[in-house]
Design a protein around this motif. Structure first.
Motif, mmCIF file in Angstrom:
data_model
loop_
_atom_site.group_PDB
_atom_site.id
_atom_site.type_symbol
_atom_site.label_atom_id
_atom_site.label_comp_id
_atom_site.label_asym_id
_atom_site.label_seq_id
_atom_site.Cartn_x
_atom_site.Cartn_y
_atom_site.Cartn_z
ATOM 1 N N GLY A 78 0.766 -1.352 -0.061
ATOM 2 C CA GLY A 78 0.018 -0.037 -0.110
ATOM 3 C C GLY A 78 0.776 1.161 0.012
ATOM 4 N N HIS A 79 2.144 1.337 0.061
ATOM 5 C CA HIS A 79 3.021 2.139 0.096
ATOM 6 C C HIS A 79 4.238 2.296 -0.742
ATOM 7 C CE1 HIS A 79 1.688 4.153 4.194
ATOM 8 N NE2 HIS A 79 1.353 2.958 4.168
ATOM 9 N N GLY A 80 4.456 1.232 -1.272
ATOM 10 C CA GLY A 80 5.733 0.972 -2.088
ATOM 11 C C GLY A 80 7.089 0.464 -1.314
ATOM 12 N N GLY A 81 8.005 1.255 -1.275
ATOM 13 C CA GLY A 81 9.060 0.857 -0.614
ATOM 14 C C GLY A 81 9.435 2.170 0.446
ATOM 15 N N ILE A 82 10.642 1.787 1.401
ATOM 16 C CA ILE A 82 11.063 2.558 2.387
ATOM 17 C C ILE A 82 11.084 4.292 1.811
ATOM 18 C CG2 ILE A 82 12.692 3.223 3.958
ATOM 19 C CD1 ILE A 82 10.962 1.092 5.020
ATOM 20 N N MET A 83 11.635 4.195 0.532
ATOM 21 C CA MET A 83 11.938 5.485 -0.064
ATOM 22 C C MET A 83 10.803 6.125 -0.327
ATOM 23 S SD MET A 83 15.328 6.288 0.178
ATOM 24 C CE MET A 83 15.104 7.852 -1.030
ATOM 25 N N ASP A 84 9.930 5.489 -0.774
ATOM 26 C CA ASP A 84 8.507 6.109 -1.014
ATOM 27 C C ASP A 84 7.804 6.674 0.222
ATOM 28 O OD1 ASP A 84 8.279 5.195 -3.759
ATOM 29 O OD2 ASP A 84 8.352 3.502 -3.107
ATOM 30 N N ARG A 85 8.356 6.353 1.466
ATOM 31 C CA ARG A 85 7.738 6.706 2.470
ATOM 32 C C ARG A 85 8.694 7.824 3.230
ATOM 33 N NH1 ARG A 85 3.549 7.567 2.489
ATOM 34 N NH2 ARG A 85 3.899 7.279 0.203
ATOM 35 N N LEU A 86 9.823 8.025 2.781
ATOM 36 C CA LEU A 86 11.126 9.038 3.228
ATOM 37 C C LEU A 86 10.904 10.216 2.609
ATOM 38 C CD1 LEU A 86 14.064 6.586 4.158
ATOM 39 C CD2 LEU A 86 12.149 7.490 5.560
ATOM 40 N N ASP A 87 10.262 10.207 1.290
ATOM 41 C CA ASP A 87 10.463 11.307 0.325
ATOM 42 C C ASP A 87 10.036 12.721 0.864
ATOM 43 O OD1 ASP A 87 7.683 10.690 0.344
ATOM 44 O OD2 ASP A 87 7.438 10.543 -1.688
ATOM 45 N N SER A 88 9.046 12.634 1.691
ATOM 46 C CA SER A 88 8.619 13.968 2.416
ATOM 47 C C SER A 88 9.630 14.290 3.635
ATOM 48 C CB SER A 88 7.157 13.855 2.784
ATOM 49 O OG SER A 88 6.357 13.967 1.702
ATOM 50 N N LEU A 89 9.686 13.082 4.356
ATOM 51 C CA LEU A 89 10.663 13.244 5.701
ATOM 52 C C LEU A 89 12.033 13.760 5.314
ATOM 53 C CD1 LEU A 89 9.267 9.985 7.262
ATOM 54 C CD2 LEU A 89 8.617 12.303 7.795
ATOM 55 N N LEU A 90 12.641 13.340 4.438
ATOM 56 C CA LEU A 90 14.123 13.695 4.513
ATOM 57 C C LEU A 90 14.527 14.865 4.156
ATOM 58 C CD1 LEU A 90 15.444 10.419 2.173
ATOM 59 C CD2 LEU A 90 15.927 10.911 4.628
ATOM 60 N N PRO A 91 13.939 15.724 3.327
ATOM 61 C CA PRO A 91 14.134 17.131 3.224
ATOM 62 C C PRO A 91 13.593 18.008 4.175
ATOM 63 C CG PRO A 91 12.457 16.605 1.530
ATOM 64 C CD PRO A 91 12.891 15.341 2.321
ATOM 65 N N THR A 92 12.645 17.655 5.152
ATOM 66 C CA THR A 92 12.035 18.114 6.086
ATOM 67 C C THR A 92 12.738 18.166 7.349
ATOM 68 O OG1 THR A 92 9.664 17.789 5.322
ATOM 69 C CG2 THR A 92 9.680 18.338 7.433
ATOM 70 N N ALA A 93 13.492 17.163 7.573
ATOM 71 C CA ALA A 93 14.180 16.970 8.697
ATOM 72 C C ALA A 93 15.276 18.046 8.969
ATOM 73 C CB ALA A 93 14.997 15.661 8.684
ATOM 74 N N PRO A 94 16.098 18.532 8.102
ATOM 75 C CA PRO A 94 17.109 19.425 8.693
ATOM 76 C C PRO A 94 16.227 20.862 8.842
ATOM 77 C CG PRO A 94 17.247 18.994 6.134
ATOM 78 C CD PRO A 94 16.476 18.058 6.722
ATOM 79 N N VAL A 95 15.173 21.170 8.066
ATOM 80 C CA VAL A 95 14.633 22.399 8.127
ATOM 81 C C VAL A 95 13.950 22.437 9.673
ATOM 82 C CG1 VAL A 95 12.448 23.812 7.521
ATOM 83 C CG2 VAL A 95 14.173 22.575 5.743
ATOM 84 N N VAL A 96 13.199 21.468 10.184
ATOM 85 C CA VAL A 96 12.656 21.404 11.229
ATOM 86 C C VAL A 96 13.568 21.451 12.627
ATOM 87 C CG1 VAL A 96 11.301 19.690 12.900
ATOM 88 C CG2 VAL A 96 10.426 20.198 10.692
#
Length: 318
Positions: free
Chosen positions: A289-307
Motif C-alpha cells: 500500500g505504500h511501495g518501498g521505504i524510500m516512497d515513505r521517506l520522500d517527504s521526511l528527508l528534506p523536512t528533517a534539516p529544516v525542522v
C-alpha cells in the motif's frame, strides 16, 4: 511516516508506467475504445476514487507508528537503530533502482556502513561528528569503486555521493533532534507535522483539487492540495509546539507548520521526478500500500534539516 499523499502521480507518455497515486486507467493508451461504463449506483454518483489500497496503507502505517512510538519513548538508542535500518534499506532500494534502470553502480557497502555511521555520529557527537562521517563516507565510495573497471567511474561515484547526502545525511538531522533533552517530543512533532501535511494535501486535493501544481512532474498534485497541506500543518504545528515542546509557543508552530508543508511537498515532487526519470512506479515493494521505504521517506528527508534548524532557532539545541 506519511500514510497518504496528494493523489495523482500519473505517468506521462504511454511508455511510462503508472505511478502510485494515479487512478486506474489514466494516462494509458488503449488500442480500441473502452466499453461504456456501467452506471454507478445513485449513492456513488459524483464520488471520486483514491486509486490505491487504502486498507493496506493504513494498516502498514499504523504498524510503523507503533514501532516508532515504542522505540522513541522507551529508549532513545533503539530509535537511533530504527533510523539506521530505514537508511540502509532506503539506500539499498535507491542503488538497486539506479543499477536496474540506468546501469549506475553506486557502491552499496560503503554507503550502508557510512550511512549508519552518520546517524550514530550525529546522535553521539552532534553536527561535527556527522560531517566527519559524511567526508569519510564520500572517500570510501571513491576508493571502493576503484576495485572495478574504470569505465563510468565518475558517473558511479557521483551517484554514490548523491545517495550519501540524499538519504543518510538528511536522516541524520532526525538523530540530531533526538539528542536534545526533549528530543522524543521534537521528533514526534516533526513526524506529526509531516503526516498531517501529507494528509491535508491528499484530502483537500482529492475533494477540491482542480488547478495543477506541477503538471510535468506530478500531474495529480494541485494548488488546492498544497493549500490544504499548509492549513493542516500550521494548525497542527501551533498545537504541537505549544503543548509538546519545552519553551515552545504557538506562533512558532505556525511558522514550523508552514515550512514543513513546503519542504514535504518539494520532497515528494523531487522523488516523483527521480522515479519518472527512472521510469518506475515505486522505489520498492517492501511496504504494501505504500511501495518501498524510500516512497515513505520522500517527504521526511528534506523536512528533517529544516525542522531541526527551526527548533534550534526557536528553543535552542536542547
Amino acid at each position: 511516516m506519511p500514510i497518504v499523499s496528494d493523489p495523482g502521480d500519473s505517468g506521462g507518455p504511454e511508455e511510462r508506467p503508472r505511478f502510485r497515486d494515479e487512478p486506474e486507467g489514466r494516462g494509458a493508451q488503449e488500442p480500441a475504445p473502452a466499453p461504456a461504463p456501467t452506471p454507478a449506483p445513485e449513492g456513488d454518483k459524483g464520488k471520486k476514487r483514491a486509486g490505491r489500497d487504502l486498507r493496506a496503507a493504513i494498516g502498514v502505517g499504523l504498524g510503523l507508528g507503533v514501532v516508532i512510538l515504542a522505540s522513541l519513548f522507551l529508549y532513545k538508542p533503539v530509535f537511533v537503530g530504527v533510523i539506521v535500518v530505514a537508511v540502509v534499506v532506503g539506500l539499498w532500494e535507491l542503488t538497486s533502482r539506479l543499477n536496474e534502470r540506468k546501469g549506475i553502480r553506486a557502491p552499496l557497502v560503503p554507503l550502508a556502513v557510512g550511512g549508519a555511521a552518520m546517524v550514530v555520529a550525529g546522535y553521539v557527537r552532534g553536527a561535527e561528528g556527522a560531517w566527519v562521517a559524511v567526508a569519510l563516507t564520500a572517500l570510501a565510495v571513491l576508493v571502493w569503486r576503484m576495485t572495478e573497471p574504470p569505465a563510468d567511474y565518475l558517473r558511479d561515484v557521483t551517484a554514490g555521493v548523491f545517495a550519501a547526502f540524499y538519504v543518510p545525511f538528511l536522516a541524520t538531522f532526525v538523530a540530531l533532534m533526538l539528542a536534545a533533552d526533549d528530543g522524543p517530543w521534537r521528533v514526534l512533532t516533526f513526524l506529526i507535522l509531516t503526516v498531517v501535511s501529507d494528509t491535508g494535501a491528499y484530502a483537500v486535493g482529492w475533494r477540491f483539487g482542480t488547478h495543477k501544481l506541477a503538471p510535468r512532474i506530478s500531474p495529480g498534485k494541485t494548488r488546492e492540495g498544497l493549500a490544504g497541506a499548509v492549513a493542516f500543518a500550521m494548525a497542527a504545528g501551533a498545537l504541537c509546539t505549544q503543548f509538546m515542546i519545552d519553551d515552545g509557543s504557538w506562533w512558532q508552530g505556525l511558522l514550523l507548520g508552514l515550512a514543513v508543508a513546503i519542504t514535504a511537498t518539494l520532497g515528494d515532487l523531487g522523488e516523483s521526478m527521480m522515479k519518472r526519470d527512472l521510469g518506475i512506479k515505486d522505489m520498492g515493494t517492501l511496504l504494501p500500500g505504500h511501495g518501498g521505504i524510500m516512497d515513505r521517506l520522500d517527504s521526511l528527508l528534506p523536512t528533517a534539516p529544516v525542522v531541526w534548524l527551526l527548533f534550534v532557532v526557536f528553543v535552542g539545541a536542547g
